[in-house]
Design a protein around this motif. Structure first.
Motif, PDB file in Angstrom:
ATOM      1  N   TRP A 212       0.830  -1.201   0.000  1.00  0.00           N
ATOM      2  CA  TRP A 212       0.000   0.000   0.000  1.00  0.00           C
ATOM      3  C   TRP A 212       0.865   1.253   0.000  1.00  0.00           C
ATOM      4  O   TRP A 212       0.504   2.274  -0.564  1.00  0.00           O
ATOM      5  CB  TRP A 212      -0.937  -0.018   1.200  1.00  0.00           C
ATOM      6  N   VAL A 213       2.018   1.186   0.636  1.00  0.00           N
ATOM      7  CA  VAL A 213       2.955   2.315   0.619  1.00  0.00           C
ATOM      8  C   VAL A 213       3.395   2.587  -0.815  1.00  0.00           C
ATOM      9  O   VAL A 213       3.554   3.736  -1.234  1.00  0.00           O
ATOM     10  CB  VAL A 213       4.177   2.025   1.509  1.00  0.00           C
ATOM     11  N   ALA A 214       3.598   1.520  -1.589  1.00  0.00           N
ATOM     12  CA  ALA A 214       4.014   1.667  -2.982  1.00  0.00           C
ATOM     13  C   ALA A 214       2.884   2.184  -3.860  1.00  0.00           C
ATOM     14  O   ALA A 214       3.104   2.976  -4.775  1.00  0.00           O
ATOM     15  CB  ALA A 214       4.515   0.319  -3.519  1.00  0.00           C
ATOM     16  N   PHE A 215       1.654   1.755  -3.582  1.00  0.00           N
ATOM     17  CA  PHE A 215       0.511   2.165  -4.394  1.00  0.00           C
ATOM     18  C   PHE A 215       0.095   3.613  -4.132  1.00  0.00           C
ATOM     19  O   PHE A 215      -0.438   4.266  -5.022  1.00  0.00           O
ATOM     20  CB  PHE A 215      -0.688   1.250  -4.108  1.00  0.00           C
ATOM     21  N   ASP A 216       0.291   4.101  -2.926  1.00  0.00           N
ATOM     22  CA  ASP A 216      -0.178   5.429  -2.535  1.00  0.00           C
ATOM     23  C   ASP A 216       0.853   6.484  -2.923  1.00  0.00           C
ATOM     24  O   ASP A 216       1.950   6.525  -2.380  1.00  0.00           O
ATOM     25  CB  ASP A 216      -0.424   5.451  -1.031  1.00  0.00           C
ATOM     26  N   LYS A 217       0.478   7.367  -3.847  1.00  0.00           N
ATOM     27  CA  LYS A 217       1.402   8.384  -4.347  1.00  0.00           C
ATOM     28  C   LYS A 217       1.918   9.288  -3.240  1.00  0.00           C
ATOM     29  O   LYS A 217       3.080   9.703  -3.249  1.00  0.00           O
ATOM     30  CB  LYS A 217       0.714   9.227  -5.427  1.00  0.00           C
ATOM     31  N   ARG A 218       1.042   9.613  -2.292  1.00  0.00           N
ATOM     32  CA  ARG A 218       1.449  10.521  -1.224  1.00  0.00           C
ATOM     33  C   ARG A 218       2.568   9.952  -0.364  1.00  0.00           C
ATOM     34  O   ARG A 218       3.333  10.688   0.254  1.00  0.00           O
ATOM     35  CB  ARG A 218       0.238  10.848  -0.344  1.00  0.00           C
ATOM     36  N   GLN A 219       2.664   8.629  -0.323  1.00  0.00           N
ATOM     37  CA  GLN A 219       3.749   8.006   0.426  1.00  0.00           C
ATOM     38  C   GLN A 219       4.922   7.639  -0.482  1.00  0.00           C
ATOM     39  O   GLN A 219       6.085   7.855  -0.130  1.00  0.00           O
ATOM     40  CB  GLN A 219       3.244   6.740   1.125  1.00  0.00           C
ATOM     41  N   ALA A 220       4.612   7.069  -1.651  1.00  0.00           N
ATOM     42  CA  ALA A 220       5.657   6.560  -2.533  1.00  0.00           C
ATOM     43  C   ALA A 220       6.541   7.673  -3.096  1.00  0.00           C
ATOM     44  O   ALA A 220       7.766   7.526  -3.169  1.00  0.00           O
ATOM     45  CB  ALA A 220       5.030   5.769  -3.681  1.00  0.00           C
ATOM     46  N   LYS A 221       5.918   8.788  -3.480  1.00  0.00           N
ATOM     47  CA  LYS A 221       6.693   9.857  -4.116  1.00  0.00           C
ATOM     48  C   LYS A 221       7.698  10.508  -3.162  1.00  0.00           C
ATOM     49  O   LYS A 221       8.877  10.661  -3.510  1.00  0.00           O
ATOM     50  CB  LYS A 221       5.751  10.909  -4.706  1.00  0.00           C
ATOM     51  N   PRO A 222       7.290  10.876  -1.925  1.00  0.00           N
ATOM     52  CA  PRO A 222       8.273  11.482  -1.012  1.00  0.00           C
ATOM     53  C   PRO A 222       9.375  10.501  -0.585  1.00  0.00           C
ATOM     54  O   PRO A 222      10.534  10.882  -0.422  1.00  0.00           O
ATOM     55  CB  PRO A 222       7.433  11.905   0.197  1.00  0.00           C
TER      56      PRO A 222
END
Length: 305
Positions: A212-222
């Motif tokens: 889910w960390v990888a799928f969620d842009k708000r987490q993956a991008k930073p």
């Protein structure tokens, strides 16, 4: 290629009440630049099925990375399993789990720019169920991953002697084995129901805490690709350690969480590897469905932007 995907996703919306998701599990398509700025509707039937992916040379090329990545994963992981126990160390589970975590991290980083870095049907199914990839692309990827699992098992069979192959069953996924007993051969291992629950629980934890960390842009991008892949590798290593330590049952090879990894050795080695093999497919599929349901019902207001 990865930069292109990251740029396009800024204008791409998913189906979770307008929350945007980083398509870590997808790959960029040649027509993305042309459609940039346009809203997509992943809930439409054509988008879900994605029949155009079946004839897309780009998708089939990406599937090659999935096949080679999975083959490398099977060869490396099974070698790690065998060598960890063959060295007669006092902490084989700990060493094995640490090496598996490192291996998964490296291979995810290697395949991500090309295919999105799945190398596991569980990740592909979760990406399809959450609308990040089409069902057609998912089918192609899973086919490639299963082929990779077979190639990895073949490579391992070519380099180990027959005694090691028989003792460790090419590092395959097993629920039980036949061992000599006081009154003849006996079957030792883990019960089917317990093994199924372990697959469901561990796979869901894997998806919930890392994918889910990888799928969620708000987490993956930073966080960045390397850190995200490292988190996934670490979680896999921890779950392997837990499943092989808590049960501590001879004959049970530990949680699979990757049907393709279990499928390859079963095809090449056969025999008792097929006993309860369905558990290593059904468990992860149930966990993937549960994870998809979770992503749909989690309140968006509870997610910090």
């Amino acid at each position: 290629m990865a930069d292109n995907a990251s740029r396009v996703v800024e204008d791409e919306e998913n189906g979770y009440g307008g929350r945007k998701v980083q398509p870590f599990a997808s790959t960029p398509r040649p027509d993305m630049d042309k459609t940039e700025g346009k809203k997509h509707h992943p809930t439409t039937l054509s988008r879900i099925l994605g029949f155009e992916d079946l004839s897309s040379l780009h998708v089939w090329r990406a599937s090659l990375a999935e096949a080679l990545g999975t083959a490398s994963l099977v060869f490396a992981m099974d070698t790690i399993v065998i060598s960890s126990y063959e060295t007669e160390t006092k902490t084989p589970n700990l060493i094995m789990s640490a090496l598996i975590a490192i291996t998964v991290t490296i291979l995810l980083n290697a395949t991500f720019p090309i295919s999105g870095g799945h190398i596991n049907p569980v990740i592909t199914l979760s990406a399809a169920f959450t609308g990040l990839v089409s069902l057609s692309r998912a089918a192609i990827y899973i086919l490639a991953q299963c082929l990779g699992g077979i190639l990895g098992a073949l490579a391992l069979k070519a380099v180990v002697n027959s005694t090691i192959e028989k003792t460790f069953s090419l590092g395959g996924c097993t629920l039980s084995i036949v061992a000599p007993g006081p009154h003849g051969p006996i079957v030792i291992g883990l019960g089917t129901a317990q093994a199924l629950w372990l697959e469901i629980i561990c796979t869901f934890v894997f998806l919930f805490s890392s994918i889910w960390v990888a799928f969620d842009k708000r987490q993956a991008k930073p966080l960045g690709r390397v850190i995200v892949c490292s988190i996934i590798g670490l979680v896999v290593g921890l779950l392997v350690f837990i499943s092989t330590t808590v049960t501590a049952t001879r004959g049970y090879a530990g949680v699979g969480m990757n049907p393709a990894r279990c499928f390859g050795p079963a095809i090449i080695r056969g025999g008792h590897l097929w006993n309860g093999h369905w558990v290593f497919w059904v468990g992860p599929i149930i966990a993937s469905i549960a994870f998809a349901v979770y992503t749909k019902i989690v309140p968006s207001a509870e997610v910090h932007a």
